[in-house]
Write a protein that holds these residues in place. Structure first.
Motif, PDB file in Angstrom:
ATOM      1  N   LEU A  12       3.129  -7.319   2.281  1.00 40.55           N
ATOM      2  CA  LEU A  12       1.814  -6.890   1.787  1.00 40.55           C
ATOM      3  C   LEU A  12       1.558  -5.430   2.153  1.00 40.55           C
ATOM      4  CD1 LEU A  12      -0.874  -7.380   0.412  1.00 40.55           C
ATOM      5  CD2 LEU A  12      -1.725  -8.378   2.554  1.00 40.55           C
ATOM      6  N   ARG A  13       1.898  -5.042   3.369  1.00 39.02           N
ATOM      7  CA  ARG A  13       1.710  -3.642   3.786  1.00 39.02           C
ATOM      8  C   ARG A  13       2.439  -2.699   2.824  1.00 39.02           C
ATOM      9  NH1 ARG A  13      -0.087  -2.392   8.953  1.00 39.02           N
ATOM     10  NH2 ARG A  13       1.107  -0.470   8.965  1.00 39.02           N
ATOM     11  N   ASN A  14       3.689  -3.008   2.525  1.00 42.49           N
ATOM     12  CA  ASN A  14       4.478  -2.155   1.626  1.00 42.49           C
ATOM     13  C   ASN A  14       3.921  -2.175   0.212  1.00 42.49           C
ATOM     14  OD1 ASN A  14       6.244  -1.307   3.631  1.00 42.49           O
ATOM     15  ND2 ASN A  14       7.622  -3.021   3.306  1.00 42.49           N
ATOM     16  N   ILE A  70      -9.939  -0.903   2.441  1.00 40.69           N
ATOM     17  CA  ILE A  70      -8.479  -0.915   2.580  1.00 40.69           C
ATOM     18  C   ILE A  70      -8.023   0.107   3.622  1.00 40.69           C
ATOM     19  CG2 ILE A  70      -6.315  -0.372   1.376  1.00 40.69           C
ATOM     20  CD1 ILE A  70      -7.695  -1.683  -1.138  1.00 40.69           C
ATOM     21  N   LEU A  71      -8.603   1.304   3.589  1.00 44.18           N
ATOM     22  CA  LEU A  71      -8.234   2.330   4.564  1.00 44.18           C
ATOM     23  C   LEU A  71      -8.521   1.861   5.994  1.00 44.18           C
ATOM     24  CD1 LEU A  71      -9.471   5.563   2.749  1.00 44.18           C
ATOM     25  CD2 LEU A  71      -7.090   4.928   3.238  1.00 44.18           C
ATOM     26  N   LYS A  72      -9.651   1.195   6.196  1.00 40.82           N
ATOM     27  CA  LYS A  72     -10.029   0.735   7.540  1.00 40.82           C
ATOM     28  C   LYS A  72      -9.212  -0.468   7.992  1.00 40.82           C
ATOM     29  CE  LYS A  72     -14.744   2.391   7.296  1.00 40.82           C
ATOM     30  NZ  LYS A  72     -16.104   2.042   6.910  1.00 40.82           N
ATOM     31  N   GLN A  73      -8.859  -1.352   7.079  1.00 42.53           N
ATOM     32  CA  GLN A  73      -8.220  -2.611   7.452  1.00 42.53           C
ATOM     33  C   GLN A  73      -6.695  -2.598   7.338  1.00 42.53           C
ATOM     34  OE1 GLN A  73      -9.902  -5.096   8.871  1.00 42.53           O
ATOM     35  NE2 GLN A  73     -11.699  -3.782   8.710  1.00 42.53           N
ATOM     36  N   PHE A  74      -6.144  -1.559   6.773  1.00 47.71           N
ATOM     37  CA  PHE A  74      -4.695  -1.522   6.532  1.00 47.71           C
ATOM     38  C   PHE A  74      -3.895  -1.787   7.803  1.00 47.71           C
ATOM     39  CE2 PHE A  74      -0.565   0.493   5.959  1.00 47.71           C
ATOM     40  CZ  PHE A  74      -0.162  -0.069   4.760  1.00 47.71           C
ATOM     41  N   LYS A  75      -4.315  -1.204   8.899  1.00 46.54           N
ATOM     42  CA  LYS A  75      -3.569  -1.347  10.159  1.00 46.54           C
ATOM     43  C   LYS A  75      -3.547  -2.787  10.669  1.00 46.54           C
ATOM     44  CE  LYS A  75      -7.607   0.038  12.882  1.00 46.54           C
ATOM     45  NZ  LYS A  75      -8.515   0.119  11.759  1.00 46.54           N
ATOM     46  N   LYS A 128      -3.505   9.782   1.520  1.00 42.50           N
ATOM     47  CA  LYS A 128      -2.134   9.342   1.244  1.00 42.50           C
ATOM     48  C   LYS A 128      -1.176   9.764   2.350  1.00 42.50           C
ATOM     49  CE  LYS A 128      -2.540   9.369  -3.761  1.00 42.50           C
ATOM     50  NZ  LYS A 128      -2.069   9.962  -5.030  1.00 42.50           N
ATOM     51  N   SER A 129      -1.426  10.911   2.964  1.00 44.11           N
ATOM     52  CA  SER A 129      -0.515  11.409   3.994  1.00 44.11           C
ATOM     53  C   SER A 129      -0.403  10.442   5.161  1.00 44.11           C
ATOM     54  CB  SER A 129      -0.946  12.793   4.470  1.00 44.11           C
ATOM     55  OG  SER A 129      -2.129  12.705   5.241  1.00 44.11           O
ATOM     56  N   VAL A 130      -1.440   9.674   5.429  1.00 40.83           N
ATOM     57  CA  VAL A 130      -1.398   8.676   6.502  1.00 40.83           C
ATOM     58  C   VAL A 130      -0.362   7.604   6.196  1.00 40.83           C
ATOM     59  CG1 VAL A 130      -2.764   6.863   7.655  1.00 40.83           C
ATOM     60  CG2 VAL A 130      -3.822   9.071   7.103  1.00 40.83           C
ATOM     61  N   PHE A 131      -0.161   7.300   4.922  1.00 37.48           N
ATOM     62  CA  PHE A 131       0.744   6.234   4.488  1.00 37.48           C
ATOM     63  C   PHE A 131       2.160   6.719   4.232  1.00 37.48           C
ATOM     64  CE2 PHE A 131      -3.513   4.970   3.367  1.00 37.48           C
ATOM     65  CZ  PHE A 131      -3.567   3.696   3.919  1.00 37.48           C
ATOM     66  N   ASN A 177     -10.958 -10.275   2.738  1.00 43.23           N
ATOM     67  CA  ASN A 177      -9.545 -10.433   2.404  1.00 43.23           C
ATOM     68  C   ASN A 177      -9.061  -9.124   1.764  1.00 43.23           C
ATOM     69  OD1 ASN A 177      -7.167 -10.963   0.775  1.00 43.23           O
ATOM     70  ND2 ASN A 177      -7.568 -13.144   1.044  1.00 43.23           N
ATOM     71  N   ILE A 178      -8.211  -8.410   2.470  1.00 43.22           N
ATOM     72  CA  ILE A 178      -7.764  -7.093   2.006  1.00 43.22           C
ATOM     73  C   ILE A 178      -6.971  -7.180   0.703  1.00 43.22           C
ATOM     74  CG2 ILE A 178      -5.656  -7.042   3.388  1.00 43.22           C
ATOM     75  CD1 ILE A 178      -6.277  -4.004   3.841  1.00 43.22           C
ATOM     76  N   GLU A 179      -6.207  -8.235   0.530  1.00 39.99           N
ATOM     77  CA  GLU A 179      -5.394  -8.349  -0.680  1.00 39.99           C
ATOM     78  C   GLU A 179      -6.264  -8.556  -1.916  1.00 39.99           C
ATOM     79  OE1 GLU A 179      -1.114 -10.143  -2.054  1.00 39.99           O
ATOM     80  OE2 GLU A 179      -2.064 -10.931  -0.258  1.00 39.99           O
ATOM     81  N   VAL A 180      -7.309  -9.338  -1.767  1.00 44.39           N
ATOM     82  CA  VAL A 180      -8.235  -9.565  -2.876  1.00 44.39           C
ATOM     83  C   VAL A 180      -8.937  -8.258  -3.236  1.00 44.39           C
ATOM     84  CG1 VAL A 180     -10.331 -10.812  -3.545  1.00 44.39           C
ATOM     85  CG2 VAL A 180      -8.509 -12.008  -2.335  1.00 44.39           C
ATOM     86  N   ARG A 181      -9.343  -7.504  -2.219  1.00 44.62           N
ATOM     87  CA  ARG A 181      -9.973  -6.193  -2.459  1.00 44.62           C
ATOM     88  C   ARG A 181      -8.992  -5.231  -3.123  1.00 44.62           C
ATOM     89  NH1 ARG A 181     -14.673  -4.348  -0.053  1.00 44.62           N
ATOM     90  NH2 ARG A 181     -15.727  -6.022   1.017  1.00 44.62           N
TER      91      ARG A 181
END
Length: 164
Positions: free
Chosen positions: A140-142, A128-133, A159-162, A97-101
C-alpha cells in the motif's frame, strides 16, 4: 432454501478470497489503460456494501471507471454517480482509512470539472500526507507513493518527501 445458502456461501468465499494487493494492482492498471477497466470491474462484481470498506471503495472506483467507456452522457453520469456512492459510503463508514481516502483522491483528481466532484481533494491530500508514515503494508505504501509522485495535486516539495 439450501440452494440459497450455498449461493450466499459461494459469493462470500469469492469476496473473502479477493487479495487487496491484487485489487490495487488491477485498479492501477485500469486507471492507466481503459481496456483493463472491464476486468477490474469483474474482479469486484460480488462486493457489496456489507463487505470490507476498502473493497467497497474499489468497487465504486471500478463503476466510476466503467463510466468512461459509456457512449451516452446520461449513462456516463449515472454510472459515475453510482460508483461515487460506493466510495462515499466507504468513507462514511471508515473516515480514517487512508486507502479509501486515496481512492477518492484519485477519482476526484481525474474527474472532469463538469461532474463537480473535486471538493475533497485538499482534505484527502492532507490526510494522506499526515497518515502516510503509519501505513504498515509496504504494498500500500508503494501504491500510494507511486500515485503521489505523478499527481498534480501534490507540490514538488510534498513529492520530495516521497522520492527519498
Amino acid at each position: 432454501m439450501k440452494l440459497l445458502n450455498v449461493l450466499i456461501l459461494a459469493i462470500s468465499i469469492t469476496v473473502l478470497s479477493l487479495d487487496v494487493s491484487t485489487v490495487r494492482n488491477a485498479y492501477k492498471e485500469a486507471a492507466q489503460d481503459s481496456s483493463k477497466i472491464e476486468a477490474f470491474s469483474k474482479l469486484l462484481t460480488n462486493v457489496s456494501k456489507n463487505d470490507d470498506v476498502t473493497l467497497v471503495a474499489y468497487k465504486g472506483a471500478a463503476i466510476a471507471l466503467l463510466a468512461r467507456n459509456e457512449k451516452r452522457i446520461k449513462d456516463k453520469k449515472d454510472l459515475f454517480v453510482e460508483g461515487i456512492s460506493y466510495v462515499e459510503y466507504a468513507i462514511e463508514k471508515a473516515p480514517n482509512n487512508i486507502e479509501v481516502r486515496f481512492i477518492r483522491l484519485g477519482i476526484q483528481e481525474n474527474t472532469p470539472k463538469i461532474l463537480k466532484y473535486k471538493g475533497d481533494i485538499e482534505e484527502d491530500k492532507q490526510f494522506i500526507l499526515k497518515q502516510f508514515k503509519n501505513i504498515n503494508s509496504s504494498n500500500l505504501r508503494n501504491h500510494i507513493k507511486d500515485y503521489i509522485l505523478q499527481s498534480k495535486s501534490f507540490s514538488d516539495e510534498e513529492k520530495s518527501v516521497f522520492s527519498r
